[in-house]
Design a protein around this motif. Structure first.
Motif, PDB file in Angstrom:
ATOM      1  N   UNK A 413       4.833   1.391  10.849  1.00 24.43           N
ATOM      2  CA  UNK A 413       4.963   1.569  12.288  1.00 24.43           C
ATOM      3  C   UNK A 413       5.017   0.173  12.897  1.00 24.43           C
ATOM      4  N   UNK A 414       6.219  -0.238  13.311  1.00 26.61           N
ATOM      5  CA  UNK A 414       6.439  -1.635  13.695  1.00 26.61           C
ATOM      6  C   UNK A 414       5.858  -1.956  15.070  1.00 26.61           C
ATOM      7  N   UNK A 415       5.386  -3.185  15.200  1.00 30.72           N
ATOM      8  CA  UNK A 415       4.813  -3.656  16.451  1.00 30.72           C
ATOM      9  C   UNK A 415       4.228  -5.025  16.231  1.00 30.72           C
ATOM     10  N   UNK A 416       3.433  -5.512  17.206  1.00 31.82           N
ATOM     11  CA  UNK A 416       2.837  -6.840  17.043  1.00 31.82           C
ATOM     12  C   UNK A 416       1.941  -6.870  15.807  1.00 31.82           C
ATOM     13  N   UNK A 417       1.082  -5.862  15.657  1.00 36.27           N
ATOM     14  CA  UNK A 417       0.348  -5.657  14.419  1.00 36.27           C
ATOM     15  C   UNK A 417       0.984  -4.463  13.718  1.00 36.27           C
ATOM     16  N   UNK A 418       2.091  -4.689  13.010  1.00 39.14           N
ATOM     17  CA  UNK A 418       2.749  -3.574  12.312  1.00 39.14           C
ATOM     18  C   UNK A 418       1.734  -2.899  11.403  1.00 39.14           C
ATOM     19  N   UNK A 419       1.753  -1.562  11.390  1.00 40.44           N
ATOM     20  CA  UNK A 419       0.757  -0.796  10.651  1.00 40.44           C
ATOM     21  C   UNK A 419       1.435  -0.050   9.504  1.00 40.44           C
ATOM     22  N   UNK A 420       1.044  -0.372   8.285  1.00 40.44           N
ATOM     23  CA  UNK A 420       1.542   0.348   7.115  1.00 40.44           C
ATOM     24  C   UNK A 420       0.632   1.531   6.848  1.00 40.44           C
ATOM     25  N   UNK A 421       1.174   2.732   7.037  1.00 38.64           N
ATOM     26  CA  UNK A 421       0.433   3.964   6.767  1.00 38.64           C
ATOM     27  C   UNK A 421       0.824   4.450   5.373  1.00 38.64           C
ATOM     28  N   UNK A 422      -0.162   4.656   4.535  1.00 35.79           N
ATOM     29  CA  UNK A 422       0.083   4.924   3.125  1.00 35.79           C
ATOM     30  C   UNK A 422      -0.119   6.387   2.775  1.00 35.79           C
ATOM     31  N   UNK A 423       0.386   6.825   1.624  1.00 34.27           N
ATOM     32  CA  UNK A 423       0.243   8.232   1.230  1.00 34.27           C
ATOM     33  C   UNK A 423      -1.207   8.697   1.113  1.00 34.27           C
ATOM     34  N   UNK A 424      -2.137   7.771   0.869  1.00 34.46           N
ATOM     35  CA  UNK A 424      -3.548   8.158   0.743  1.00 34.46           C
ATOM     36  C   UNK A 424      -4.282   8.182   2.076  1.00 34.46           C
ATOM     37  N   UNK A 425      -3.568   7.923   3.183  1.00 29.45           N
ATOM     38  CA  UNK A 425      -4.179   7.960   4.511  1.00 29.45           C
ATOM     39  C   UNK A 425      -4.703   6.633   5.000  1.00 29.45           C
ATOM     40  N   UNK A 426      -4.726   5.622   4.152  1.00 31.81           N
ATOM     41  CA  UNK A 426      -5.199   4.304   4.572  1.00 31.81           C
ATOM     42  C   UNK A 426      -4.123   3.561   5.367  1.00 31.81           C
ATOM     43  N   UNK A 427      -4.565   2.595   6.154  1.00 33.62           N
ATOM     44  CA  UNK A 427      -3.664   1.824   7.018  1.00 33.62           C
ATOM     45  C   UNK A 427      -3.926   0.338   6.826  1.00 33.62           C
ATOM     46  N   UNK A 428      -2.846  -0.426   6.686  1.00 35.32           N
ATOM     47  CA  UNK A 428      -2.942  -1.882   6.599  1.00 35.32           C
ATOM     48  C   UNK A 428      -2.188  -2.480   7.778  1.00 35.32           C
ATOM     49  N   UNK A 429      -2.883  -3.295   8.583  1.00 37.66           N
ATOM     50  CA  UNK A 429      -2.254  -3.976   9.714  1.00 37.66           C
ATOM     51  C   UNK A 429      -1.763  -5.348   9.266  1.00 37.66           C
TER      52      UNK A 429
END
Length: 505
Positions: A413-429
């Protein structure tokens, strides 16, 4: 770096108190000293200060800060709100410590009526009304006080979080009832809402203060949200063997560009080539042939039989990664070719731009996407994909998490802090990037980078995290030369080599 929720931060505080060991009021004193140090870095003792303290521990922090500022020679006025005649234990202790000062007499405890002080431009307001434990919008007198502070010309420093702002979900908050800080001195870490664009109005500048909370708890606690750091990227880099040849460096396929949108295919292809891949093939309409050959001579051309549109899926058996979508257009025969291409792919897939828009127009096709596909929507593209516009960035993030889990996909999910949403439900900014990158073609560059990394042999997770980080880092390096206003997508590609060198040094 792990990003804890407000509930986890409460547990972290509790664990620190029990295992350091340290009394909670002494931990509050530690935090207050860090806050005072920051205030003294920016304001002199000639600045008059008004402290607004709430009845909880955020108010206790504020009262401790007021006492320490008085000891440093500041002129301080303190207003404590105790409407329910119930202070937290540590707030009560710090209230008593403050009023026990023989040389201090500018203290008001509000229990019923309140006559607000004049707030002029020379005054510094310290906001210690409510902290990260707030769970509902401010209302009544506190809402009025927030509005009064916000309309004043005074500078505002918020302790831990601007009062009225919630640490995670502000979907149904009342925006007019949130302090607009000039400086937020947050304790231990940025809160989750700090990474979302709709909270930025209230935060001002942010300084994170280390108050030495339990490292043991931090290391052992599970966190659904994390922030990328350079050390994490360095550990994920694949280094090139000195005896490598192009056949070992991966073969990428880019499906991009309709007639009139050849630029999108150029940007994606150039970025892919700059990401270390051995070979890139571009499938594009016939009329793009000359401009592609001139603009990207290193790429192999594969021409669609149509003059102006992508119309036929191609075999991917010889390719190690597929990037599809930039500049494709959205005519129906292209949409059919796009979903066919994705379904037939025998390699990892990155779908972006018009590929996402066509999926949004045929939402039933979403269930046909292969597991571990990488989708890279900006907020509006994601709202189209989800079929229901989000009320807030937090709600959109939660929807993206759910979609990533349901599809078993990676969604950036792109943005200033793009957020990678993963298949396991975790998110990496992501921690790199700047607003100069809000320019046409920037997303095409990201698609090219990630496709190149996939072809190079990176896993989907590592291609996404390394790709996001390098994309933003190249943008940051470019911004130093061009400034934010003049940065264009090709500048990001131009600085990719420097970005790679920086994380490989």
């Amino acid at each position: 770096m792990k990003i804890f929720t407000s509930a986890q931060i409460h547990e972290l505080d509790k664990h620190t108190i029990e295992h350091e060991p340290i009394r909670s009021v002494d931990l509050m004193e530690r935090a207050a000293k860090a806050i005072v140090h920051c205030i003294m870095d920016e304001w002199s003792t000639s600045t008059p200060i008004v402290v607004f303290a709430g009845p909880g521990n955020n108010g206790g922090d504020a009262l401790a800060v007021a006492r320490l500022l008085l000891a440093e020679g500041f002129k301080v006025k303190v207003i404590l709100f105790n409407i329910s005649n119930k202070l937290s234990e540590d707030c009560g202790i710090n209230k008593q410590r403050l009023i026990d000062l023989k040389y201090f007499n500018d203290f008001t405890e509000v229990t019923t009526t309140f006559d607000p002080p004049e707030l002029t431009a020379d005054i510094l307001v310290i906001d210690g009304l409510f902290g990260s434990g707030l769970t509902r919008p401010l209302a009544g007198g506190f809402a009025s006080l927030v509005k009064y502070i916000n309309q004043s010309p005074s500078k505002v420093v918020s302790i831990d979080i601007p009062s009225g702002l919630m640490a995670e979900d502000n979907s149904f908050n009342v925006t007019a009832n949130i302090i607009c800080a000039d400086l937020t001195l947050t304790l231990h870490q940025k809160k989750l809402s700090f990474f979302l664009s709709d909270a930025q109005t209230y935060l001002g500048r942010i300084k994170v203060l280390d108050i030495r909370l339990s490292q043991n708890f931090i290391e052992k606690a599970e966190a659904q949200f994390t922030l990328l750091e350079e050390s994490m990227i360095r550990s994920r880099m694949i280094h090139r063997n000195d005896f490598a040849h192009k056949g070992q460096m991966g073969n990428a396929l880019i499906v991009a560009g309709s007639y009139g949108m050849a630029g999108a295919s150029i940007l994606a292809t150039q970025a892919c080539l700059r990401s270390g891949v051995g070979k890139v093939t571009v499938h594009t309409p016939k009329k793009n042939y000359s401009i592609m050959q001139i603009s990207v001579p290193e790429a192999v051309m594969q021409m669609d039989h149509e003059e102006t549109t992508f119309s036929e899926a191609v075999d991917t058996e010889d390719f190690d990664a597929l990037g599809i979508g930039p500049g494709l257009g959205q005519v129906e025969n292209t949409a059919i070719a796009m979903i066919t291409q994705i379904r037939r792919a025998q390699c990892p897939v990155v779908a972006d731009a018009d590929a996402l828009n066509m999926l949004a127009n045929h939402r039933a096709w979403m269930q046909q996407l292969p597991k571990n596909i990488i989708l890279t929507p900006h907020p509006l593209e994601f709202d189209r994909l989800s079929g229901s516009p989000a009320n807030s960035d937090y709600e959109r993030l939660q929807q993206a998490r759910e979609m990533a889990q349901n599809l078993q996909a990676f969604i950036i999910l792109k943005g200033h802090y793009s957020a990678l949403c993963m298949p396991n439900g975790n998110v990496v900014f992501n921690s790199t990037g700047n607003s100069g990158m809000a320019t046409a073609g920037s997303g095409d560059v990201l698609t090219g980078i990630i496709t190149g990394l996939l072809a190079r042999g990176y896993s989907q997770l590592n291609a996404c995290t390394v790709g996001m980080y390098l994309h933003g880092l190249a943008g940051d390096l470019a911004m130093k030369e061009t400034g934010k206003e003049s940065l264009v997508a090709s500048d990001i590609i131009r600085f990719l080599p420097e970005a790679f060198k920086k994380v490989n040094d």
